[in-house]
Motif scaffolding. Sequence first.
Motif, short mmCIF file in Angstrom:
data_model
loop_
_atom_site.label_atom_id
_atom_site.label_comp_id
_atom_site.label_asym_id
_atom_site.label_seq_id
_atom_site.Cartn_x
_atom_site.Cartn_y
_atom_site.Cartn_z
N PHE A 27 0.84 -1.19 0.00
CA PHE A 27 0.00 0.00 0.00
C PHE A 27 0.88 1.24 0.00
CE2 PHE A 27 -2.15 -3.50 1.94
CZ PHE A 27 -3.46 -3.43 1.49
N ARG A 28 0.38 2.27 -0.62
CA ARG A 28 1.13 3.53 -0.63
C ARG A 28 1.38 4.01 0.79
NH1 ARG A 28 0.38 8.59 -4.70
NH2 ARG A 28 1.67 10.08 -3.57
N VAL A 39 7.32 8.53 -2.16
CA VAL A 39 6.62 7.24 -2.23
C VAL A 39 5.84 7.14 -3.53
CG1 VAL A 39 4.86 5.76 -1.17
CG2 VAL A 39 6.45 7.04 0.29
N GLY A 40 5.08 8.18 -3.85
CA GLY A 40 4.27 8.18 -5.07
C GLY A 40 5.11 8.03 -6.32
N SER A 41 6.20 8.79 -6.41
CA SER A 41 7.03 8.75 -7.63
C SER A 41 7.76 7.41 -7.75
CB SER A 41 8.03 9.91 -7.65
OG SER A 41 8.92 9.83 -6.55
N THR A 42 8.18 6.84 -6.62
CA THR A 42 8.87 5.55 -6.66
C THR A 42 7.92 4.44 -7.07
OG1 THR A 42 10.39 6.28 -4.91
CG2 THR A 42 10.26 3.92 -5.33
N LEU A 43 6.72 4.45 -6.51
CA LEU A 43 5.72 3.44 -6.89
C LEU A 43 5.37 3.57 -8.38
CD1 LEU A 43 3.37 3.60 -3.77
CD2 LEU A 43 4.88 1.71 -4.39
N SER A 44 5.26 4.79 -8.85
CA SER A 44 4.96 5.02 -10.28
C SER A 44 6.09 4.49 -11.16
CB SER A 44 4.75 6.51 -10.55
OG SER A 44 3.60 6.98 -9.89
N GLN A 57 -6.69 2.32 -6.15
CA GLN A 57 -6.08 3.55 -5.65
C GLN A 57 -5.24 3.26 -4.41
OE1 GLN A 57 -6.21 6.51 -7.17
NE2 GLN A 57 -4.77 7.28 -5.69
N GLY A 58 -3.92 3.47 -4.52
CA GLY A 58 -3.03 3.28 -3.38
C GLY A 58 -2.67 1.84 -3.07
N ILE A 59 -3.07 0.88 -3.94
CA ILE A 59 -2.81 -0.54 -3.68
C ILE A 59 -2.05 -1.14 -4.87
CG2 ILE A 59 -3.80 -2.78 -3.05
CD1 ILE A 59 -6.31 -1.35 -2.17
N TYR A 60 -0.97 -1.85 -4.56
CA TYR A 60 -0.12 -2.44 -5.59
C TYR A 60 0.18 -3.90 -5.26
CZ TYR A 60 0.78 2.49 -6.63
OH TYR A 60 0.64 3.83 -6.95
N SER A 118 -13.82 0.20 3.63
CA SER A 118 -14.13 1.06 2.49
C SER A 118 -14.51 0.24 1.26
CB SER A 118 -12.93 1.94 2.14
OG SER A 118 -12.55 2.73 3.25
N GLU A 119 -15.45 0.77 0.49
CA GLU A 119 -15.80 0.16 -0.79
C GLU A 119 -14.70 0.44 -1.81
OE1 GLU A 119 -19.64 1.47 -2.04
OE2 GLU A 119 -20.67 0.06 -0.70
N ARG A 120 -14.42 -0.54 -2.65
CA ARG A 120 -13.45 -0.31 -3.73
C ARG A 120 -13.58 -1.43 -4.76
NH1 ARG A 120 -9.85 -0.88 0.66
NH2 ARG A 120 -8.91 1.14 0.22
N THR A 121 -13.10 -1.15 -5.96
CA THR A 121 -13.06 -2.15 -7.03
C THR A 121 -11.61 -2.35 -7.42
OG1 THR A 121 -15.24 -1.56 -7.87
CG2 THR A 121 -13.78 -2.72 -9.37
N ILE A 122 -11.19 -3.61 -7.46
CA ILE A 122 -9.81 -3.97 -7.76
C ILE A 122 -9.78 -4.63 -9.13
CG2 ILE A 122 -7.87 -5.40 -7.03
CD1 ILE A 122 -9.25 -5.20 -4.16
#
Length: 204
Positions: A27-28, A39-44, A57-60, A118-122
């Motif tokens: 997770f981010r 963190v954001g740029s490294t994950l990207s 969003q925020g999950i890898y 939280s609701e989310r779609t993966i």
Amino acid sequence: MNDEHTIIEKTTLKERIEALPEDSVLFRSDFPEYHAEFVGSTLSELTCTGVLVKISQGIYVKPRNSRFGLVFPSVEKIVQAIAIRDKAEVLPSGMTALNTLGLSTQVPMNYTYLTTGSERTIKLSNHQVILKRGVPKNFCYSTRLIALLVQALRTLKQDNVGEEEFLVIRELISKEPDKENLGRDIDLMPGWMKRIVKPMLVNN
């Protein structure tokens, strides 16, 4: 923050993520000791190079490479990781519940779960995992078996519960070790489900 510190910090974070085992879910928000922009740029960057795949969003995830292509962590592993992160409960619903209990051999294209988080779609390679908010009564059961069975039977509907389904449910009831809570949970089931399941408990 100077440029040298920026490079060192980013390189360290990148190396940490690259060292994670395959099948990892991350997770981010897992790296609060680093500046959010780093963190954001490294994950990207790691997503662009194929080390990671962004699934929500925020999950890898860090997939495995095989001769057939990328292999993602199991749906259950991803969902449980999200539940732990959200400090939430999750429960398969719909066709996912039927499949989990062995009441259907059809593998669902979309996996559905109820959650207290939280609701989310993966988005995975060829299907989706949908987490939607469930009402509290879905999570009131002490045994996972009955919580799942309520979801499965609700999807199957009363008129479609035949001899084949009876056999599967009876076997599941017989294998449930927590007989004390099992009996209490059955009493909490909707009326028509209770009428199907309770006689099976007497014979076990």
